[in-house]
Design a protein around this motif. Structure first.
Motif, PDB file in Angstrom:
ATOM      1  N   ILE A  65       0.834  -1.202   0.000  1.00  0.00           N
ATOM      2  CA  ILE A  65       0.000   0.000   0.000  1.00  0.00           C
ATOM      3  C   ILE A  65       0.869   1.252   0.000  1.00  0.00           C
ATOM      4  O   ILE A  65       0.506   2.284  -0.561  1.00  0.00           O
ATOM      5  CB  ILE A  65      -0.963   0.002   1.215  1.00  0.00           C
ATOM      6  N   GLY A  66       2.051   1.183   0.633  1.00  0.00           N
ATOM      7  CA  GLY A  66       2.957   2.328   0.608  1.00  0.00           C
ATOM      8  C   GLY A  66       3.456   2.621  -0.789  1.00  0.00           C
ATOM      9  O   GLY A  66       3.551   3.779  -1.205  1.00  0.00           O
ATOM     10  N   VAL A  67       3.781   1.566  -1.543  1.00  0.00           N
ATOM     11  CA  VAL A  67       4.197   1.741  -2.933  1.00  0.00           C
ATOM     12  C   VAL A  67       3.032   2.231  -3.786  1.00  0.00           C
ATOM     13  O   VAL A  67       3.177   3.120  -4.631  1.00  0.00           O
ATOM     14  CB  VAL A  67       4.751   0.407  -3.469  1.00  0.00           C
ATOM     15  N   LEU A  68       1.852   1.645  -3.538  1.00  0.00           N
ATOM     16  CA  LEU A  68       0.694   1.973  -4.365  1.00  0.00           C
ATOM     17  C   LEU A  68       0.253   3.423  -4.190  1.00  0.00           C
ATOM     18  O   LEU A  68      -0.127   4.084  -5.155  1.00  0.00           O
ATOM     19  CB  LEU A  68      -0.454   1.026  -4.011  1.00  0.00           C
ATOM     20  N   LYS A  69       0.300   3.942  -2.973  1.00  0.00           N
ATOM     21  CA  LYS A  69      -0.150   5.310  -2.730  1.00  0.00           C
ATOM     22  C   LYS A  69       0.670   6.346  -3.485  1.00  0.00           C
ATOM     23  O   LYS A  69       0.186   7.446  -3.756  1.00  0.00           O
ATOM     24  CB  LYS A  69      -0.121   5.605  -1.213  1.00  0.00           C
ATOM     25  N   HIS A  70       1.901   6.016  -3.806  1.00  0.00           N
ATOM     26  CA  HIS A  70       2.765   6.952  -4.512  1.00  0.00           C
ATOM     27  C   HIS A  70       3.291   6.318  -5.800  1.00  0.00           C
ATOM     28  O   HIS A  70       4.397   6.634  -6.245  1.00  0.00           O
ATOM     29  CB  HIS A  70       3.929   7.376  -3.618  1.00  0.00           C
ATOM     30  N   LEU A  71       2.487   5.436  -6.400  1.00  0.00           N
ATOM     31  CA  LEU A  71       2.916   4.749  -7.616  1.00  0.00           C
ATOM     32  C   LEU A  71       3.167   5.747  -8.748  1.00  0.00           C
ATOM     33  O   LEU A  71       4.179   5.669  -9.455  1.00  0.00           O
ATOM     34  CB  LEU A  71       1.842   3.734  -8.025  1.00  0.00           C
ATOM     35  N   TYR A  72       2.283   6.693  -8.916  1.00  0.00           N
ATOM     36  CA  TYR A  72       2.453   7.693  -9.970  1.00  0.00           C
ATOM     37  C   TYR A  72       3.706   8.528  -9.731  1.00  0.00           C
ATOM     38  O   TYR A  72       4.479   8.793 -10.662  1.00  0.00           O
ATOM     39  CB  TYR A  72       1.217   8.591 -10.024  1.00  0.00           C
ATOM     40  N   ASP A  73       3.928   8.931  -8.490  1.00  0.00           N
ATOM     41  CA  ASP A  73       5.090   9.768  -8.176  1.00  0.00           C
ATOM     42  C   ASP A  73       6.393   9.055  -8.495  1.00  0.00           C
ATOM     43  O   ASP A  73       7.376   9.687  -8.894  1.00  0.00           O
ATOM     44  CB  ASP A  73       5.063  10.168  -6.694  1.00  0.00           C
ATOM     45  N   PHE A  74       6.407   7.734  -8.308  1.00  0.00           N
ATOM     46  CA  PHE A  74       7.631   6.981  -8.582  1.00  0.00           C
ATOM     47  C   PHE A  74       7.799   6.709 -10.070  1.00  0.00           C
ATOM     48  O   PHE A  74       8.886   6.894 -10.632  1.00  0.00           O
ATOM     49  CB  PHE A  74       7.614   5.664  -7.802  1.00  0.00           C
ATOM     50  N   LEU A  75       6.726   6.285 -10.719  1.00  0.00           N
ATOM     51  CA  LEU A  75       6.835   5.925 -12.132  1.00  0.00           C
ATOM     52  C   LEU A  75       7.197   7.120 -13.007  1.00  0.00           C
ATOM     53  O   LEU A  75       7.904   6.970 -14.010  1.00  0.00           O
ATOM     54  CB  LEU A  75       5.515   5.308 -12.619  1.00  0.00           C
ATOM     55  N   LYS A  76       6.743   8.305 -12.651  1.00  0.00           N
ATOM     56  CA  LYS A  76       7.031   9.461 -13.497  1.00  0.00           C
ATOM     57  C   LYS A  76       8.505   9.840 -13.470  1.00  0.00           C
ATOM     58  O   LYS A  76       8.964  10.595 -14.334  1.00  0.00           O
ATOM     59  CB  LYS A  76       6.180  10.651 -13.067  1.00  0.00           C
ATOM     60  N   LEU A  77       9.258   9.315 -12.498  1.00  0.00           N
ATOM     61  CA  LEU A  77      10.682   9.610 -12.416  1.00  0.00           C
ATOM     62  C   LEU A  77      11.524   8.654 -13.249  1.00  0.00           C
ATOM     63  O   LEU A  77      12.726   8.876 -13.406  1.00  0.00           O
ATOM     64  CB  LEU A  77      11.147   9.554 -10.952  1.00  0.00           C
ATOM     65  N   LEU A  78      10.916   7.583 -13.750  1.00  0.00           N
ATOM     66  CA  LEU A  78      11.656   6.590 -14.514  1.00  0.00           C
ATOM     67  C   LEU A  78      11.661   6.951 -15.994  1.00  0.00           C
ATOM     68  O   LEU A  78      10.799   7.677 -16.481  1.00  0.00           O
ATOM     69  CB  LEU A  78      11.028   5.205 -14.319  1.00  0.00           C
ATOM     70  N   HIS A  79      12.630   6.394 -16.705  1.00  0.00           N
ATOM     71  CA  HIS A  79      12.647   6.544 -18.153  1.00  0.00           C
ATOM     72  C   HIS A  79      11.479   5.770 -18.750  1.00  0.00           C
ATOM     73  O   HIS A  79      10.954   4.823 -18.160  1.00  0.00           O
ATOM     74  CB  HIS A  79      13.967   6.037 -18.729  1.00  0.00           C
ATOM     75  N   ALA A  80      11.090   6.162 -19.943  1.00  0.00           N
ATOM     76  CA  ALA A  80       9.888   5.592 -20.553  1.00  0.00           C
ATOM     77  C   ALA A  80      10.000   4.084 -20.730  1.00  0.00           C
ATOM     78  O   ALA A  80       9.033   3.347 -20.486  1.00  0.00           O
ATOM     79  CB  ALA A  80       9.630   6.270 -21.897  1.00  0.00           C
ATOM     80  N   ASP A  81      11.179   3.601 -21.135  1.00  0.00           N
ATOM     81  CA  ASP A  81      11.307   2.154 -21.354  1.00  0.00           C
ATOM     82  C   ASP A  81      11.213   1.383 -20.054  1.00  0.00           C
ATOM     83  O   ASP A  81      10.576   0.333 -19.980  1.00  0.00           O
ATOM     84  CB  ASP A  81      12.633   1.855 -22.062  1.00  0.00           C
ATOM     85  N   LYS A  82      11.817   1.913 -18.998  1.00  0.00           N
ATOM     86  CA  LYS A  82      11.725   1.258 -17.688  1.00  0.00           C
ATOM     87  C   LYS A  82      10.313   1.362 -17.130  1.00  0.00           C
ATOM     88  O   LYS A  82       9.799   0.405 -16.518  1.00  0.00           O
ATOM     89  CB  LYS A  82      12.731   1.891 -16.732  1.00  0.00           C
ATOM     90  N   ARG A  83       9.679   2.495 -17.351  1.00  0.00           N
ATOM     91  CA  ARG A  83       8.319   2.694 -16.865  1.00  0.00           C
ATOM     92  C   ARG A  83       7.349   1.722 -17.524  1.00  0.00           C
ATOM     93  O   ARG A  83       6.414   1.231 -16.904  1.00  0.00           O
ATOM     94  CB  ARG A  83       7.898   4.138 -17.123  1.00  0.00           C
ATOM     95  N   ARG A  84       7.591   1.439 -18.789  1.00  0.00           N
ATOM     96  CA  ARG A  84       6.666   0.577 -19.530  1.00  0.00           C
ATOM     97  C   ARG A  84       6.683  -0.853 -19.007  1.00  0.00           C
ATOM     98  O   ARG A  84       5.698  -1.588 -19.153  1.00  0.00           O
ATOM     99  CB  ARG A  84       7.025   0.603 -21.015  1.00  0.00           C
ATOM    100  N   GLU A  85       7.777  -1.268 -18.373  1.00  0.00           N
ATOM    101  CA  GLU A  85       7.848  -2.618 -17.825  1.00  0.00           C
ATOM    102  C   GLU A  85       6.799  -2.850 -16.746  1.00  0.00           C
ATOM    103  O   GLU A  85       6.378  -3.986 -16.520  1.00  0.00           O
ATOM    104  CB  GLU A  85       9.248  -2.878 -17.258  1.00  0.00           C
ATOM    105  N   TYR A  86       6.376  -1.779 -16.080  1.00  0.00           N
ATOM    106  CA  TYR A  86       5.421  -1.940 -14.991  1.00  0.00           C
ATOM    107  C   TYR A  86       3.986  -2.078 -15.479  1.00  0.00           C
ATOM    108  O   TYR A  86       3.091  -2.344 -14.668  1.00  0.00           O
ATOM    109  CB  TYR A  86       5.543  -0.761 -14.018  1.00  0.00           C
ATOM    110  N   LEU A  87       3.758  -1.895 -16.762  1.00  0.00           N
ATOM    111  CA  LEU A  87       2.415  -2.112 -17.281  1.00  0.00           C
ATOM    112  C   LEU A  87       1.967  -3.548 -17.050  1.00  0.00           C
ATOM    113  O   LEU A  87       0.789  -3.814 -16.780  1.00  0.00           O
ATOM    114  CB  LEU A  87       2.379  -1.798 -18.778  1.00  0.00           C
ATOM    115  N   TYR A  88       2.908  -4.470 -17.148  1.00  0.00           N
ATOM    116  CA  TYR A  88       2.568  -5.871 -16.979  1.00  0.00           C
ATOM    117  C   TYR A  88       2.319  -6.225 -15.511  1.00  0.00           C
ATOM    118  O   TYR A  88       1.706  -7.247 -15.227  1.00  0.00           O
ATOM    119  CB  TYR A  88       3.693  -6.754 -17.528  1.00  0.00           C
ATOM    120  N   GLN A  89       2.816  -5.388 -14.596  1.00  0.00           N
ATOM    121  CA  GLN A  89       2.701  -5.705 -13.173  1.00  0.00           C
ATOM    122  C   GLN A  89       1.530  -5.002 -12.490  1.00  0.00           C
ATOM    123  O   GLN A  89       1.208  -5.316 -11.353  1.00  0.00           O
ATOM    124  CB  GLN A  89       3.998  -5.325 -12.449  1.00  0.00           C
ATOM    125  N   LEU A  90       0.904  -4.051 -13.179  1.00  0.00           N
ATOM    126  CA  LEU A  90      -0.215  -3.346 -12.552  1.00  0.00           C
ATOM    127  C   LEU A  90      -1.361  -4.283 -12.222  1.00  0.00           C
ATOM    128  O   LEU A  90      -2.093  -4.076 -11.254  1.00  0.00           O
ATOM    129  CB  LEU A  90      -0.693  -2.217 -13.471  1.00  0.00           C
TER     130      LEU A  90
END
Length: 922
Positions: free
Chosen positions: A705-730
């Motif tokens: 829940i700690g990760v989820l509450k700030h998921l957007y804040d963390f993902l926006k700091l990653l590069h697009a290719d790394k960020r896209r990897e989390y699409l499969y994990q959502l």
């Protein structure tokens, strides 16, 4: 239980004045009933006098409790108002403590009423009520004193006490009660109220009236309670009086309190240490407070050590400096990066032709006409501030001068850049008047790092060292390399020598994080090359100019792939830079990052060592079982203070905390990992935080829940290719340990609404759409309603990106899933989605009318009234208010009017109400 309040007046009077049912639970009764006309022929003021000074104590209590209502009754007449206030002043002298306590409880309410309704409030309040509050501070009854203290604090918080009243009436009483000859109980209470009052007074008032007495009370040798109260509130006094008075008057007292014989006082000092530190200069903080805190953290009392360790991270955070960390807090508490131009001065390259992913010197030389060589002597805070020197690449005379200036460069020194740093500092002083310029087209969005310095000149110099230079710097080389294992090389193995030379060239520019990343990659390549070659005892020697040419160096650099030259970790401060790379034979050949000693010069090293020891299991046994949680809680603040260049000091500690057996520790890190990502930057985040973030995704729900509450804040700091990897994990967030934990899914929907902007419309359609539709069918209503908003956002994303075909497919899917749903909640959801689509302008109204409106109109005859209610709201409040549907030639206007008229005559009252309601009044 009913109380007979007026025994002396008989039962007839009880009925007349409404006191027959008054008891201890009379709060809900009109207390001013005694003012009503009765058989005694008295005026309301007369009856107030009668019961305010009645012999029956309960009558007086009721009058005191109802004073606010009494004032409301007489507030219109000035003379009556004055009479009531005089009655209140006389009542304050009542001999019964309960009456005085009841009266004092009403004073803040009376003051607020007078402030809002009386134009002459200050005069009346100061004349009648302030003296009562001040007098009750010395009341012999404990309950009355406590009530007056609470009332005083409320009056100060509301700003109802004037500065004159505080200085002339309240403060003198507090000073009198804190006299050495004062009664002990009064003195302890007065010190406590004085420490609470100080936070609401001005600096001048505190400094001139209360500060001298506070200093005396800190040294009270007779009452330890007084010293303990002073220690607990020491930080508030420091914050109010400011740095000068703190260092001059309060610091000696604080040192005495920190060495007090009672552990409770030392513990209180440890708890307020951060506030005290914030009120001192950096010099005092480092030279005086740091050793003092070390003494507390090694105190003989376990409770003192526990408090000190809990405050350690907060104390370290007071060393933070935006000019060195590169980050600052905004007014709303957000952590942002300071604009680079305010921190660094650099000359940028022409990015159009130059690749930053290699150190090919010929490319660097060709891509810009003006070359800047960075020399970065460390500042006082340990960070290096680049000072560019402009050297024209086509000017041979300038190059000769440059070679002469650096002729003392030690040819074989692996990490011996000290002499170069000293030379460059001299050169910097000669070039302070040179013009500095910056490429206005530089944008961190397009370029992932600042330009690397051109080191081609230094590479050329290294190829022709002078023997005199080597001899001149032999002592320095021997001293610096005393603990460095000799690097091996053979004449035939040119690769190792070339990489080593490039490493030597990069050392003067090690303050640049990008150069640090290149050093790491090259060091790893060097180790691999040395391990591949046979080990020889012959120390590495620089080859002559004829043995090695710049073209060979360029060829060596070209063998490094772009992936190898990408930055992995930022390091570097003055102390750590001088440390040699550890080249032990037992180290793994594929290790990308070499270990660095956990030293820095931002904060005293002892403080950092103590902080790093908080993860030691022995600390949990001897100090505090939750010490690891406190370490995790303050880690972002410590990381911010040290800066990303010193992340290597904290990396192991962070990884240890991330794998702690206590889920509370991991949960604390999960809630702050997005802030740490801002502090470290995208490169270190990708290298060090992403693996830990991935581990948290698979942890307990309490951690996730700690990760989820700030998921957007963390993902926006990653590069697009790394960020896209989390699409499969959502999708994994849909599975929880407890299916009844609906708030987890609610939070997921909220985060997905934000995350939509981070991905392309194709990714949104392929991945987020299915999750949204699943959430729309959740068992919990709150999750469904927030998911409907998510669906609307997805639809808006598709149409805003011009993907009308995907939008139409999504609309058809919504129509099948919701409009034709056998359950009424699904059909109700479709009406809500249609209304939101119109209000948010998610799509052109022409397409809305073509694809969504017919289905919405079909629900107007739904058998369930709740569905028709939302249809009526959507049509009347949203659809019919759009200009497109108001146009005379609109093909849907006639059908809309007929549908709304039918809903206005619906058999359900609520449907008729919403269908007939004026949208402007909704």
């Amino acid at each position: 239980v009913f109380l007979d309040l007026l025994i002396e007046d008989g039962h007839d009077d009880l009925d007349d004045f409404g006191f027959d049912d008054y008891g201890s639970e009379c709060d809900g009764i009109r207390i001013t009933a005694f003012l009503d006309a009765g058989q005694d022929n008295l005026t309301p003021l007369g009856r107030l006098e009668k019961y305010a000074f009645s012999e029956n104590v309960f009558n007086r209590q009721i009058v005191a409790r109802g004073l606010l209502d009494v004032l409301r009754e007489f507030s219109d007449n000035e003379n009556d108002f004055i009479s009531v206030m005089e009655t209140v002043a006389r009542m304050s002298e009542d001999g019964e403590p309960t009456v005085r306590a009841e009266l004092m409880e009403q004073v803040p309410n009376i003051a607020m009423f007078l402030h809002e309704s009386r134009p002459n409030f200050p005069a009346a309040f100061s004349r009648y009520l302030v003296p009562i509050v001040v007098r009750y501070l010395t009341d012999p009854n404990n309950q009355v004193r406590k009530t007056s203290q609470a009332a005083l604090l409320v009056l100060l918080e509301q700003g109802l006490l004037s500065k004159a009243d505080m200085e002339t009436k309240v403060c003198p009483v507090l000073l009198e009660l804190t006299e050495p000859s004062s009664d002990d109980d009064y003195k302890i209470e007065a010190v406590a109220i004085m420490c609470k009052v100080v936070t609401m007074l001005s600096k001048d008032t505190v400094e001139h009236l209360l500060l001298p007495r506070f200093c005396d009370l800190c040294s009270d040798a007779r009452l330890f309670q007084v010293r303990k109260v002073c220690a607990a509130n020491f930080g508030e006094f420091c914050s109010i009086v400011g740095q000068e008075a703190t260092e001059k008057l309060l610091m000696p007292k604080f040192f005495d309190l920190c060495s007090d014989s009672l552990w409770g006082i030392r513990k209180a000092c440890a708890e307020c240490f951060m506030t005290v530190s914030n009120s001192t200069s950096p010099e005092v903080r480092r030279a005086k407070l740091s050793p003092l805190f070390i003494s507390l953290i090694s105190d003989q009392s376990r409770w003192v050590r526990q408090a000190a360790f809990q405050s350690l991270g907060r104390f370290i955070s007071t060393f933070a400096n935006p000019s060195s960390t590169g980050l600052h807090f905004t007014e709303d508490g957000a952590l942002l990066e300071v604009p680079r131009r305010t921190l660094d001065r650099f000359v940028s390259f022409d990015f159009s032709d130059c690749s930053l992913n290699s150190l090919n010197c010929s490319d660097l030389r060709a891509c810009n006409t003006e070359r800047s060589v960075f020399h970065t002597p460390p500042n006082q805070d340990g960070r290096a501030t680049p000072s560019p020197e402009h050297v024209a690449s086509g000017d041979s005379e300038d190059m000769n001068n440059f070679d002469d200036k650096h002729s003392s460069l030690p040819s074989g020194n692996h990490s011996g850049f000290s002499s170069r740093a000293s030379d460059s500092s001299t050169n910097n002083s000669k070039n302070t008047k040179e013009t500095e310029h910056c490429d206005e087209n530089f944008n961190s969005f397009y370029y992932w790092r600042s330009p690397l310095p051109d080191i081609s000149g230094e590479l050329e110099m290294l190829n022709c060292p002078k023997s005199s230079d080597v001899a001149e710097n032999a002592e320095e080389k021997e001293e610096l390399q005393n603990s460095i294992p000799s690097s091996t090389s053979t004449p035939g193995k040119a690769t190792s020598d070339q990489i080593q030379k490039v490493l030597d060239c990069l050392q003067p520019h090690i303050d640049d994080p990008d150069v640090q990343a290149q050093v790491q990659v090259l060091s790893a390549a060097l180790k691999a090359a040395q391990l591949d070659s046979p080990t020889e005892s012959k120390p590495m020697e620089l080859q002559s100019e004829s043995d090695e040419s710049p073209s060979e160096e360029e060829q060596t650099m070209e063998t490094l792939s772009p992936s190898e030259s990408s930055p992995v970790q930022e390091q570097g401060d003055e102390e750590t830079q001088t440390e040699p790379f550890d080249d032990h034979d037992d180290s793994p050949p594929d290790s990308p990052v070499l270990d660095k000693p956990k030293t820095q010069n931002v904060i005293p090293q002892q403080l950092l060592d103590q902080y790093l020891s908080m993860t030691d299991p022995a600390r949990a046994q001897t100090v505090d079982t939750e010490i690891a949680k406190h370490c995790a809680f303050s880690l972002p603040g410590v990381a911010l203070t040290l800066g990303r260049q010193n992340w290597h000091c904290l990396k192991d500690t962070y990884e240890t905390l991330a794998s702690d057996v206590q889920w509370k520790v991991r949960r604390t890190l999960a809630f702050s990992i997005h802030e740490l990502a801002v502090i470290l930057g995208d490169q270190l985040t990708a290298a060090d935080l992403v693996p830990i973030f991935n581990g948290f995704l698979k942890d307990l729900d309490e951690v996730r829940i700690g990760v989820l509450k700030h998921l957007y804040d963390f993902l926006k700091l990653l590069h697009a290719d790394k960020r896209r990897e989390y699409l499969y994990q959502l999708q994994e967030f849909m599975v929880t340990d407890n299916s009844r934990n609906w708030r987890f899914r609610y939070e997921l929907a909220e985060q997905l609404i934000l995350i939509i902007e981070l991905y392309s419309h194709y990714d949104v359609y392929d991945y987020l759409r299915q999750i949204a539709l699943t959430l729309c069918s959740d068992k919990v209503s709150e999750v469904r309603w927030i998911s409907y908003k998510l669906v609307v956002e997805i639809l808006q994303k598709l149409y805003s990106c011009g993907a009308d075909d995907l939008g139409l497919n999504f609309i058809n899917e919504l129509t099948v899933r919701f409009c034709h749903c056998p359950k009424w909640v699904g059909r109700q959801a479709f009406a809500f989605i249609c209304q939101a689509v119109v209000e948010e302008d998610c799509m052109p109204m022409e397409q809305f009318g073509q694809h969504l409106l017919p289905s919405l109109l079909s629900l107007s005859s739904d058998p369930v009234a709740n569905v028709r209610v939302l249809v009526a709201k959507a049509l009347r409040q949203s659809v019919m208010e759009k200009a497109y549907f108001k146009e005379p030639g609109c093909a849907y206007s006639e059908e809309l009017e007929e549908t709304v008229m039918a809903l206005q005559s619906d058999r359900d009252r609520d449907v008729r109400f919403f269908a007939s309601m004026d949208p402007n009044k909704s």
